[in-house]
Motif scaffolding. Structure first.
Motif, PDB file in Angstrom:
ATOM      1  N   LYS A  82      -6.193  13.092  -2.471  1.00  7.41           N
ATOM      2  CA  LYS A  82      -5.672  12.030  -1.620  1.00  7.41           C
ATOM      3  C   LYS A  82      -5.867  10.714  -2.352  1.00  7.41           C
ATOM      4  CE  LYS A  82      -6.462  14.495   2.654  1.00  7.41           C
ATOM      5  NZ  LYS A  82      -7.042  14.457   3.993  1.00  7.41           N
ATOM      6  N   SER A  83      -4.794   9.974  -2.482  1.00  9.04           N
ATOM      7  CA  SER A  83      -4.833   8.728  -3.231  1.00  9.04           C
ATOM      8  C   SER A  83      -4.200   7.619  -2.415  1.00  9.04           C
ATOM      9  CB  SER A  83      -4.067   8.916  -4.540  1.00  9.04           C
ATOM     10  OG  SER A  83      -4.275   7.840  -5.393  1.00  9.04           O
ATOM     11  N   SER A  84      -4.898   6.499  -2.348  1.00  7.94           N
ATOM     12  CA  SER A  84      -4.355   5.303  -1.712  1.00  7.94           C
ATOM     13  C   SER A  84      -4.285   4.225  -2.783  1.00  7.94           C
ATOM     14  CB  SER A  84      -5.243   4.861  -0.554  1.00  7.94           C
ATOM     15  OG  SER A  84      -4.696   3.704   0.058  1.00  7.94           O
ATOM     16  N   ASN A 124      -9.311   7.325  -4.720  1.00 10.47           N
ATOM     17  CA  ASN A 124      -8.969   8.741  -4.847  1.00 10.47           C
ATOM     18  C   ASN A 124     -10.090   9.610  -4.306  1.00 10.47           C
ATOM     19  OD1 ASN A 124      -6.522   8.222  -6.316  1.00 10.47           O
ATOM     20  ND2 ASN A 124      -7.792   7.765  -8.083  1.00 10.47           N
ATOM     21  N   THR A 136       0.842  -1.193   0.000  1.00  3.71           N
ATOM     22  CA  THR A 136       0.000   0.000   0.000  1.00  3.71           C
ATOM     23  C   THR A 136       0.874   1.240   0.000  1.00  3.71           C
ATOM     24  OG1 THR A 136      -1.731  -1.172   1.201  1.00  3.71           O
ATOM     25  CG2 THR A 136      -1.828   1.227   1.252  1.00  3.71           C
ATOM     26  N   TYR A 137       0.451   2.235  -0.771  1.00  3.82           N
ATOM     27  CA  TYR A 137       1.178   3.501  -0.851  1.00  3.82           C
ATOM     28  C   TYR A 137       0.156   4.632  -0.873  1.00  3.82           C
ATOM     29  CZ  TYR A 137       4.800   6.803  -2.354  1.00  3.82           C
ATOM     30  OH  TYR A 137       5.683   7.857  -2.428  1.00  3.82           O
ATOM     31  N   ASP A 138       0.320   5.590   0.017  1.00  5.05           N
ATOM     32  CA  ASP A 138      -0.572   6.748   0.066  1.00  5.05           C
ATOM     33  C   ASP A 138       0.155   7.958  -0.503  1.00  5.05           C
ATOM     34  OD1 ASP A 138      -2.695   5.348   1.262  1.00  5.05           O
ATOM     35  OD2 ASP A 138      -1.811   5.599   3.238  1.00  5.05           O
ATOM     36  N   GLU A 187      -0.440  12.240  -1.734  1.00  4.49           N
ATOM     37  CA  GLU A 187      -1.277  13.442  -1.645  1.00  4.49           C
ATOM     38  C   GLU A 187      -0.649  14.535  -2.499  1.00  4.49           C
ATOM     39  OE1 GLU A 187      -2.219  16.272   2.030  1.00  4.49           O
ATOM     40  OE2 GLU A 187      -3.044  14.246   2.301  1.00  4.49           O
ATOM     41  N   TYR A 218      -6.874   1.664  -6.846  1.00  7.45           N
ATOM     42  CA  TYR A 218      -6.763   3.066  -6.467  1.00  7.45           C
ATOM     43  C   TYR A 218      -8.038   3.523  -5.757  1.00  7.45           C
ATOM     44  CZ  TYR A 218      -3.137   3.203 -10.116  1.00  7.45           C
ATOM     45  OH  TYR A 218      -2.034   2.971 -10.889  1.00  7.45           O
ATOM     46  N   LYS A 234      -2.994   0.282  -3.899  1.00  8.28           N
ATOM     47  CA  LYS A 234      -2.597  -1.049  -3.453  1.00  8.28           C
ATOM     48  C   LYS A 234      -2.034  -1.786  -4.656  1.00  8.28           C
ATOM     49  CE  LYS A 234      -5.663  -1.494   0.436  1.00  8.28           C
ATOM     50  NZ  LYS A 234      -6.771  -2.200   1.058  1.00  8.28           N
TER      51      LYS A 234
END
Length: 159
Positions: A115-117, A102, A5-7, A9, A100, A119
């Motif tokens: 803001k984006s997460s 968003n 996981t990568y967040d 912004e 994603y 996987k």
């Protein structure tokens, strides 16, 4: 299979509702117009709704010919959306898919905070590095930044 996981912004001078529309509901129209050096066309299966497939075709000379996204969902009231990259693009033999989530939020100084997460689902025991993830994000800016510039230059678009 591993999941990483990568967040991420970022900020934009464009209002959340306009960015949301440009990246979801009106993407098929906006992306090829805003980013003609990257996006040849966007094909949407029926309406851009949950479960449908969106195929993004790229111009010749780019590292990828196309990508297919499967839409997870849209929330027009909260300017959020989700999708998974399921075919083409940067997946190669290392990634099964990238999911994603968003959300565009109003920034205190005007504009938006995106803001984006993400996987990353790897194949087998393969690993994706932070440098590889950052390169993928930089590559996606080839569409994001031109869309943002298009919206700034065309205040009537995506209202």
């Amino acid at each position: 299979m591993g999941v990483f996981t990568y967040d991420y912004e970022s900020t934009s001078p464009v209002a959340p509702v306009r960015l949301f529309k440009a990246f979801t509901i009106e993407a098929a129209k906006v992306w090829p117009t805003a980013a003609p050096n990257a996006v040849k066309s966007v094909e949407v299966e029926a309406n851009p709704s949950s479960g449908n497939i969106v195929k993004i075709n790229f111009v010749e000379g780019l590292p990828f010919q196309y990508m297919k996204h499967q839409i997870g969902g849209h929330d027009e009231n909260n300017f959020s959306y989700s999708y998974s990259l399921i075919e083409g693009g940067p997946l190669g033999d290392k990634l099964e898919k990238i999911s994603y989530e968003n959300k565009f939020e109003a920034a205190a100084s005007g504009g938006s905070i995106c803001k984006s997460s993400m996987k990353f689902y790897t194949v087998g025991d393969k690993v994706i590095t932070e440098d590889e993830i950052e390169a993928l994000i930089k590559g996606s800016e080839g569409v994001y930044k031109p869309v943002e510039a298009y919206l700034l230059a065309n205040p009537e678009a995506c209202n």
